[in-house]
Design a protein around this motif. Sequence first.
Motif, short mmCIF file in Angstrom:
data_model
loop_
_atom_site.label_atom_id
_atom_site.label_comp_id
_atom_site.label_asym_id
_atom_site.label_seq_id
_atom_site.Cartn_x
_atom_site.Cartn_y
_atom_site.Cartn_z
N TRP A 248 -4.33 -1.86 -2.03
CA TRP A 248 -3.34 -2.91 -2.25
C TRP A 248 -2.96 -2.94 -3.72
CZ3 TRP A 248 -0.92 -4.64 1.78
CH2 TRP A 248 -1.55 -4.63 3.03
N VAL B 115 0.87 -1.18 0.00
CA VAL B 115 0.00 0.00 0.00
C VAL B 115 0.91 1.22 0.00
CG1 VAL B 115 -1.75 1.32 1.27
CG2 VAL B 115 -1.82 -1.18 1.29
N LEU C 282 -7.89 -4.35 -3.27
CA LEU C 282 -6.86 -4.47 -4.31
C LEU C 282 -7.34 -3.64 -5.49
CD1 LEU C 282 -4.30 -5.86 -5.57
CD2 LEU C 282 -5.86 -7.66 -6.36
#
Length: 189
Positions: A56, A49, A140
């Motif tokens: 992510w 991160v 993500l």
Amino acid sequence: MLRVARALAAASASYARLAWWGLALAEREPLVVVQAAILDARRGVLLAVRRDLQGWELPGGRREPGETDEEALTRELREELGIEVTVGRWVGAWKRTGYRPHTAHVYVCETPDEPGRHGPLGEETLTARWHDPAQLPETLFPWYREPLALALAAAAAPVERHERNGPAAIWAGARIDWRMRLARLRRDD
């Protein structure tokens, strides 16, 4: 409430810098970045991160003049995650137009290290952690899902993709960033 206001102010400043950089400033040379799908059969996939746009992602960074992809990836992962890697299979290239045009070269990498083993996390990196590939975090960034899926498919041939980073990608990134920032505030309470 004051902490949420501060987080909003920090995010707004970060968004303004990213917007200026991605929309107003033109690169002198075509921007090439290298990214690593760091895989381990026992630990999973190592994701990071960043501090500016929090979500992510596959770690990596910009290739400097005169560097090969492998040299750049090795340097970036040492600087940002404090790890040494072995660069393996080339997964492919993603040529992205629209917001901050660039080409991302993705490689499968391996490491025996844990983040921070050979030095602290870099200034740009907020955190890094291993994840189960079967249960990737919802936060993500979506533009990393295909490269990661292809990296995990060991028999996949390298690909070359063309994508446009338009308003939908920008909005998806902003939503993930806010989820991450709010989750961090709740944890710190």
